[in-house]
Design a protein around this motif. Sequence first.
Motif, short mmCIF file in Angstrom:
data_model
loop_
_atom_site.label_atom_id
_atom_site.label_comp_id
_atom_site.label_asym_id
_atom_site.label_seq_id
_atom_site.Cartn_x
_atom_site.Cartn_y
_atom_site.Cartn_z
N MET A 1 23.61 5.10 11.46
CA MET A 1 22.76 4.77 10.34
C MET A 1 22.87 3.27 10.06
SD MET A 1 21.57 7.15 7.80
CE MET A 1 20.70 6.94 6.34
N SER A 2 21.78 2.63 9.84
CA SER A 2 21.74 1.19 9.62
C SER A 2 22.05 0.85 8.16
CB SER A 2 20.36 0.68 9.99
OG SER A 2 20.25 -0.68 9.67
N ASP A 3 22.69 -0.29 7.97
CA ASP A 3 22.96 -0.77 6.62
C ASP A 3 21.80 -1.59 6.06
OD1 ASP A 3 25.45 0.41 6.53
OD2 ASP A 3 26.50 -1.38 7.25
N ARG A 4 20.81 -1.82 6.89
CA ARG A 4 19.66 -2.60 6.44
C ARG A 4 18.86 -1.78 5.44
NH1 ARG A 4 17.09 -4.21 11.99
NH2 ARG A 4 15.35 -3.31 10.87
N PRO A 5 18.37 -2.42 4.37
CA PRO A 5 17.56 -1.68 3.40
C PRO A 5 16.22 -1.29 4.00
CG PRO A 5 17.63 -4.02 2.84
CD PRO A 5 18.56 -3.80 4.00
N ARG A 6 15.68 -0.18 3.52
CA ARG A 6 14.36 0.25 3.97
C ARG A 6 13.30 -0.72 3.47
NH1 ARG A 6 13.59 6.68 2.82
NH2 ARG A 6 15.09 7.37 4.33
N PRO A 7 12.28 -0.94 4.27
CA PRO A 7 11.17 -1.77 3.78
C PRO A 7 10.48 -1.05 2.61
CG PRO A 7 10.99 -1.39 6.15
CD PRO A 7 12.10 -0.54 5.65
N SER A 8 9.85 -1.80 1.77
CA SER A 8 9.15 -1.24 0.61
C SER A 8 8.01 -0.34 1.06
CB SER A 8 8.59 -2.36 -0.25
OG SER A 8 7.79 -1.83 -1.29
N ALA A 9 7.81 0.74 0.32
CA ALA A 9 6.72 1.66 0.60
C ALA A 9 5.40 1.19 -0.02
CB ALA A 9 7.07 3.06 0.07
N TRP A 10 5.49 0.23 -0.93
CA TRP A 10 4.29 -0.18 -1.67
C TRP A 10 3.22 -0.87 -0.82
CZ3 TRP A 10 2.70 1.69 -6.08
CH2 TRP A 10 3.62 2.35 -6.90
N PRO A 11 3.54 -1.83 0.05
CA PRO A 11 2.46 -2.46 0.83
C PRO A 11 1.65 -1.47 1.66
CG PRO A 11 4.41 -3.83 0.91
CD PRO A 11 4.83 -2.53 0.26
N PRO A 12 2.28 -0.58 2.45
CA PRO A 12 1.44 0.36 3.20
C PRO A 12 0.70 1.33 2.28
CG PRO A 12 3.76 0.84 3.58
CD PRO A 12 3.70 -0.44 2.83
N LEU A 13 1.27 1.66 1.11
CA LEU A 13 0.57 2.55 0.19
C LEU A 13 -0.69 1.88 -0.34
CD1 LEU A 13 0.34 5.18 -1.37
CD2 LEU A 13 1.82 4.17 -3.14
N LEU A 14 -0.59 0.62 -0.72
CA LEU A 14 -1.77 -0.07 -1.25
C LEU A 14 -2.85 -0.26 -0.18
CD1 LEU A 14 0.03 -2.68 -3.53
CD2 LEU A 14 -1.14 -0.55 -4.22
N ILE A 15 -2.43 -0.53 1.05
CA ILE A 15 -3.40 -0.65 2.14
C ILE A 15 -4.04 0.71 2.42
CG2 ILE A 15 -3.73 -1.23 4.58
CD1 ILE A 15 -1.39 -3.27 4.18
N ALA A 16 -3.23 1.77 2.38
CA ALA A 16 -3.76 3.13 2.59
C ALA A 16 -4.81 3.46 1.54
CB ALA A 16 -2.62 4.16 2.54
N ILE A 17 -4.56 3.09 0.31
CA ILE A 17 -5.53 3.33 -0.76
C ILE A 17 -6.82 2.56 -0.48
CG2 ILE A 17 -6.01 2.94 -3.21
CD1 ILE A 17 -2.92 3.43 -3.64
N GLY A 18 -6.68 1.31 -0.09
CA GLY A 18 -7.87 0.51 0.23
C GLY A 18 -8.69 1.10 1.36
N LEU A 19 -8.01 1.59 2.40
CA LEU A 19 -8.73 2.22 3.52
C LEU A 19 -9.41 3.52 3.10
CD1 LEU A 19 -6.22 1.67 6.45
CD2 LEU A 19 -8.48 0.64 6.19
N GLU A 20 -8.73 4.31 2.27
CA GLU A 20 -9.30 5.58 1.83
C GLU A 20 -10.53 5.34 0.96
OE1 GLU A 20 -10.14 8.79 -0.86
OE2 GLU A 20 -9.02 7.03 -1.52
N VAL A 21 -10.45 4.38 0.06
CA VAL A 21 -11.59 4.06 -0.80
C VAL A 21 -12.75 3.53 0.04
CG1 VAL A 21 -12.40 2.51 -2.64
CG2 VAL A 21 -10.22 3.72 -2.88
N SER A 22 -12.45 2.66 1.00
CA SER A 22 -13.50 2.13 1.89
C SER A 22 -14.17 3.25 2.66
CB SER A 22 -12.90 1.12 2.87
OG SER A 22 -12.37 0.03 2.19
N ALA A 23 -13.36 4.19 3.16
CA ALA A 23 -13.92 5.31 3.92
C ALA A 23 -14.81 6.19 3.04
CB ALA A 23 -12.79 6.15 4.52
N THR A 24 -14.38 6.43 1.82
CA THR A 24 -15.16 7.27 0.92
C THR A 24 -16.48 6.59 0.55
OG1 THR A 24 -13.15 8.26 0.04
CG2 THR A 24 -15.13 8.48 -1.30
N LEU A 25 -16.44 5.29 0.29
CA LEU A 25 -17.67 4.57 -0.02
C LEU A 25 -18.59 4.51 1.20
CD1 LEU A 25 -16.13 1.71 -2.18
CD2 LEU A 25 -17.47 3.67 -3.00
N ALA A 26 -18.00 4.38 2.39
CA ALA A 26 -18.80 4.39 3.61
C ALA A 26 -19.45 5.75 3.82
CB ALA A 26 -17.95 4.00 4.81
#
Length: 123
Positions: free
Chosen positions: A1-26
């Motif tokens: 197990m690595s001692d390195r902290p996990r990267p934040s989940a927020w950046p991919p979550l915000l991009i996922a939201i943007g892609l989902e909204v774009s897809a729905t509008l498309a």
Amino acid sequence: MSDRPRPSAWPPLLIAIGLEVSATLALRAAEGFTHPLWLIVVVIGYSGSLWLLSIVLDRGMPVGVAYGIWSAIGVVLTAVLGTALFGETLGAVQIVGVGVIVIGVLLVELGSHKREPAAEAAS
């Protein structure tokens, strides 16, 4: 197990939201299959959004919190942008409903944070 902290989940979550909204509008812009090129955006947007959501979950965000935030922000953005881009209207009841969704997700997010037991906090 690595001692390195996990990267934040927020950046991919915000991009996922943007892609989902774009897809729905498309999807709306495609008007069924009368403008089929928009369907390319739909497929790429939804696929990318789900892939990024899986990364968010892998980074440790609870599924209920991640999905709640993803869906609530998606609803709000889609409703607002649908009004701006397609001339759709939001009535007073719909605006209240969107507000209730936002409040509900905030409560889910607040409830997901674990409190430290009193004994640990005192040390």
